[in-house]
Design a protein around this motif. Structure first.
Motif, mmCIF file in Angstrom:
data_model
loop_
_atom_site.group_PDB
_atom_site.id
_atom_site.type_symbol
_atom_site.label_atom_id
_atom_site.label_comp_id
_atom_site.label_asym_id
_atom_site.label_seq_id
_atom_site.Cartn_x
_atom_site.Cartn_y
_atom_site.Cartn_z
ATOM 1 N N GLU A 238 0.876 -1.194 0.141
ATOM 2 C CA GLU A 238 -0.106 0.021 -0.005
ATOM 3 C C GLU A 238 0.916 1.224 0.056
ATOM 4 O O GLU A 238 0.599 2.140 -0.783
ATOM 5 C CB GLU A 238 -0.762 0.044 1.089
ATOM 6 C CG GLU A 238 -2.165 1.294 1.271
ATOM 7 C CD GLU A 238 -2.976 1.019 2.414
ATOM 8 O OE1 GLU A 238 -3.937 1.463 2.365
ATOM 9 O OE2 GLU A 238 -2.495 0.330 3.232
ATOM 10 N N LYS A 244 -4.931 -0.767 -2.084
ATOM 11 C CA LYS A 244 -5.625 -0.128 -0.992
ATOM 12 C C LYS A 244 -6.397 -0.998 -0.376
ATOM 13 O O LYS A 244 -7.078 -2.066 -0.701
ATOM 14 C CB LYS A 244 -6.598 0.653 -1.840
ATOM 15 C CG LYS A 244 -5.804 1.895 -2.536
ATOM 16 C CD LYS A 244 -6.707 2.765 -3.449
ATOM 17 C CE LYS A 244 -6.101 3.986 -4.124
ATOM 18 N NZ LYS A 244 -6.845 4.758 -4.882
ATOM 19 N N CYS A 245 -6.457 -0.530 1.073
ATOM 20 C CA CYS A 245 -7.357 -1.337 1.926
ATOM 21 C C CYS A 245 -8.608 -0.875 2.024
ATOM 22 O O CYS A 245 -8.936 0.394 2.461
ATOM 23 C CB CYS A 245 -6.637 -1.612 3.278
ATOM 24 S SG CYS A 245 -5.090 -2.176 3.290
ATOM 25 N N ASP A 246 -9.871 -1.655 1.723
ATOM 26 C CA ASP A 246 -11.305 -1.199 1.869
ATOM 27 C C ASP A 246 -11.830 -2.475 3.034
ATOM 28 O O ASP A 246 -12.382 -3.277 2.500
ATOM 29 C CB ASP A 246 -11.894 -1.462 0.686
ATOM 30 C CG ASP A 246 -13.286 -1.104 0.423
ATOM 31 O OD1 ASP A 246 -13.705 -0.276 1.455
ATOM 32 O OD2 ASP A 246 -13.929 -1.459 -0.482
ATOM 33 N N SER A 253 -4.334 -2.133 -7.268
ATOM 34 C CA SER A 253 -3.964 -0.996 -8.379
ATOM 35 C C SER A 253 -3.634 -1.555 -9.730
ATOM 36 O O SER A 253 -3.212 -2.486 -9.885
ATOM 37 C CB SER A 253 -2.924 0.006 -7.667
ATOM 38 O OG SER A 253 -1.790 -0.576 -8.067
#
Length: 297
Positions: A238, A244-246, A253
């Motif tokens: 990241e 990306k952390c959701d 990406s």
């Protein structure tokens, strides 16, 4: 083939791989290698760490090149490359002997030295790993002239090793051709955590819809590594712009997708060219292969 020509040929082959159905090849590779991985997850998650894997391939390559090569020579080579420290190499070699993957004996001409040989266990385990790269490369760029006879041949590992040693000695390996990928390769499971993220996204069709993939728990269970291991890897990625952390999900990406395709195309190209070089050095049992049809002069 001269060193400069070898590098150019590797790069050309890698580029050809990316122009083919690289995603399907990556799915096949993941499925094939996971068949072995699931049988001994603890062993393979350590073996596939990049530096350890390079040491194992160095042993196989140098061993097939010269059956009397001293173990100390391989150790010095691996130390010089920075794969492992002297003490770590000693421990790793001892582990391979105790685990039944390597026999060590007195050197025939010098009792102060030790020579080594792969065991039948090594041949049984190493050959499917090589095939897990070779079969996907064949899917992208078929080589009908020699592949059918080698696909089931007991000589496959020997031929691969003799060709791979040329690439190994030239240092045209993934960590040099794509150094930005090294951070994710030299950890438990080697390239498999990275590949698991990618193949998961492919299978769920999310490469085109935000690149969301499964949770940390699901991925860690699949690979036999801890949830913390996956979290640390994703956090590091990241920071480099790859993930990306959701909430509990991981989002890939476009930069990660490109990195993954380039890394695997290089791996497939190295295996393919290793086989071509090995075949060019000697006739295959089912008929002589014209090296000029495989490689440039």
């Amino acid at each position: 083939m001269k060193t400069a020509d070898l590098l150019e040929y590797l790069e050309e082959t890698s580029t050809e791989m990316t122009r083919g159905n690289i995603d399907e090849a990556m799915l096949l590779h993941f499925d094939l290698i996971m068949e072995r991985y699931r049988s001994k997850p603890f062993f393979y998650k350590n073996l596939l760490k990049y530096d350890r894997f390079m040491v194992a391939l160095s042993l196989i390559g140098f061993g097939y090149k010269d059956e009397q090569v001293p173990l100390s020579e391989v150790k010095a080579f691996c130390q010089k490359r920075g794969y492992m420290s002297r003490n770590s190499l000693d421990a790793y070699f001892s582990f391979l002997v105790v685990s039944g993957y390597m026999n060590v004996q007195l050197h025939v001409q010098d009792g102060r030295l030790r020579c080594f040989h792969p065991t039948d266990k090594t041949l049984r385990d190493a050959t499917p790993i090589i095939k897990s790269y070779l079969l996907p490369s064949q899917m992208i760029i078929p080589y009908d002239s020699w592949f059918p006879s080698l696909a089931t041949s007991v000589d496959l590992l020997r031929i691969y090793a003799r060709g791979f040693t040329r690439i190994l000695e030239s240092d045209f390996l993934l960590d040099k051709l794509l150094p930005e990928a090294k951070w994710i390769l030299n950890r438990d499971g080697g390239h498999l955590p990275m590949l698991a993220l990618y193949t998961d996204a492919l299978r769920y069709g999310s490469l085109e819809t935000g690149y969301k993939v499964s949770s940390y728990v699901e991925l860690s269970q699949c690979l036999g590594v801890s949830k913390t291991h996956m979290q640390r890897m994703i956090k590091e990625g990241e920071l480099q712009g790859y993930f990306k952390c959701d909430k509990r999900l991981i989002v890939l990406s476009p930069a990660f997708v490109e990195l993954m395709r380039r890394a695997m195309s290089i791996c497939f190209a190295i295996t393919r060219v290793s086989m071509e070089l090995g075949v060019a050095e000697e006739p295959v049992k089912n008929g002589s292969v014209d090296s000029c049809s495989l490689l440039r002069a």
